[in-house]
Design a protein around this motif. Structure first.
Motif, PDB file in Angstrom:
ATOM      1  N   LYS A 333      -0.614   7.747  11.814  1.00  0.00           N
ATOM      2  CA  LYS A 333      -1.242   7.008  10.719  1.00  0.00           C
ATOM      3  C   LYS A 333      -2.759   7.149  10.657  1.00  0.00           C
ATOM      4  O   LYS A 333      -3.361   6.868   9.620  1.00  0.00           O
ATOM      5  N   LYS A 357      -1.279  11.208   1.737  1.00  0.00           N
ATOM      6  CA  LYS A 357      -1.379  11.256   3.195  1.00  0.00           C
ATOM      7  C   LYS A 357      -2.832  11.394   3.633  1.00  0.00           C
ATOM      8  O   LYS A 357      -3.256  10.773   4.607  1.00  0.00           O
ATOM      9  N   GLY A 360      -4.592   8.041   3.347  1.00  0.00           N
ATOM     10  CA  GLY A 360      -4.182   7.143   4.421  1.00  0.00           C
ATOM     11  C   GLY A 360      -4.865   7.465   5.738  1.00  0.00           C
ATOM     12  O   GLY A 360      -5.350   6.560   6.438  1.00  0.00           O
ATOM     13  N   ASN A 364      -7.384   4.791   7.545  1.00  0.00           N
ATOM     14  CA  ASN A 364      -6.920   4.227   8.815  1.00  0.00           C
ATOM     15  C   ASN A 364      -7.723   4.742  10.003  1.00  0.00           C
ATOM     16  O   ASN A 364      -8.076   3.991  10.912  1.00  0.00           O
TER      17      ASN A 364
END
Length: 388
Positions: A333, A357, A360, A364
């Motif tokens: 992640k 993706k 993210g 993160n």
């Protein structure tokens, strides 16, 4: 906390002729400020100068005598105003008697060092004098435990400007990018990745040829005694195993296909480097290093500076797997990892195609690094370790 700082600061207009070091001062000073702490400096001390001179040379001893005496004098004249001496010192820069005097004046001494895995077969005895060693490499911890040296495992000290702390502001540049100096292992990996279809731009020292110099066919050989002396010094530093690995690597050199010049660019300036790292569609890390500990066919890897810096800048980060990375990030992640050229090409291309993706990972990874891998947090943990 008031910190007397020795972090490779220099006092000259142009950098010393040693590998890049000035960014450390920029990072640590800003990190101390952000922590609400204060740093002090020994007036006129050029700490980076100690890297220039050869081990055991008269020039190095003169630098040590001058710099360490100035440091002791400064502390004596500012007793009660300094809580901690925080350094980034190589073994050859350390003067143990001076450190003892500083400790007797009531100032604990903490040393940061970040090339333990690459440089040492065992931890240098000079490091034993410190009250605490700041060790960023997870992979180096067994050596410190074996040496019985008090240490703390904390991330590389990286600081980024607040204006770069929103990953959603990234303006993506096409393809993948790697920025770093050229070496044989990086060249082999990236050459293979390019041949297998990776759209990657590669920049840094050594990649762009700035003109060819004619080489003579005449080989000048040193005397036999000098050759033997060089071999003896090498074995002293790296051992017989290192000597054997060096010669094996020379015999087993793998041919490397030339990387087309349209994939290469010159070393970027600091601001440009920050922009490239943050805004590349995919920012790459490579954690393998040439050493005399491992054959090039089974390279040594450990987590590097970029593994903190790139996520902290909000990069969509894909880096080479090391044992230390699962202790820093969620590898699904927050950052992605690869173990070989095939994985590098597959995962980079997957990220290039998938904006969701990438977004993210950017968000993160940045939040993890900013919240848990920052300098203020590391300084608080050092303070607790030293003072309870």
């Amino acid at each position: 906390m008031r910190i007397l700082l020795s972090f490779l600061q220099d006092r000259i207009e142009q950098p010393h002729p040693v590998p890049g070091y000035r960014f450390w001062e920029f990072y640590i000073k800003n990190g101390i400020d952000e922590a609400g702490m204060q740093y002090l400096e020994v007036p006129g001390a050029d700490w980076a100068e100690g890297l220039v001179y050869a081990e055991s040379s008269a020039e190095l001893q003169r630098w040590k005598d001058k710099t360490w005496q100035a440091t002791i004098n400064y502390i004596q004249n500012n007793l009660g105003k300094i809580d901690l001496f925080l350094c980034y010192l190589y073994p050859k820069q350390i003067e143990e008697n001076a450190i003892r005097q500083i400790q007797k004046l009531g100032v604990p001494c903490v040393n940061f060092y970040c090339d333990n895995v690459r440089e040492f077969r065992s931890i240098p005895p000079e490091f034993k004098i410190f009250d605490l060693m700041w060790v960023p490499e997870y992979e180096a911890l067994p050596m410190y435990k074996m040496a019985g040296i008090k240490h703390i495992n904390l991330p590389m000290p990286i600081w980024v400007e607040p204006k770069f702390r929103d990953a959603l502001l990234a303006k993506e540049l096409p393809g993948a990018t790697f920025v770093g100096s050229k070496d044989i292992l990086r060249e082999q990996l990236l050459s293979e990745a390019v041949q297998k279809g990776l759209d990657v731009r590669i920049g840094g020292s050594g990649w762009v040829e700035k003109g060819k110099t004619a080489t003579s066919t005449i080989q000048v050989r040193g005397s036999l005694s000098q050759t033997l002396l060089n071999q003896y010094r090498f074995v002293q530093q790296h051992g017989l195993k290192g000597w054997a690995i060096r010669h094996s690597n020379r015999l087993q050199t793998i041919p490397v296909a030339d990387i087309p010049t349209n994939h290469l660019f010159e070393s970027p300036a600091f601001d440009e480097y920050t922009n490239i790292t943050q805004n590349s569609t995919v920012t790459l890390g490579i954690n393998r290093v040439p050493t005399y500990k491992r054959l090039n066919s089974n390279p040594l890897t450990y987590s590097r500076l970029r593994d903190i810096e790139a996520p902290m800048l909000g990069a969509c980060y894909l880096t080479e797997y090391t044992e230390g990375l699962p202790h820093l990030y969620d590898l699904d992640k927050e950052i992605w990892c690869y173990k070989n050229a095939d994985e590098l090409v597959y995962k980079a291309n997957e990220l290039i195609k998938n904006k969701e993706k990438r977004t993210g990972l950017r968000h993160n990874g940045q939040q993890k690094s900013l919240n848990e891998h920052n300098i203020p947090r590391s300084l608080v943990l050092i303070k607790k370790t030293i003072f309870g």
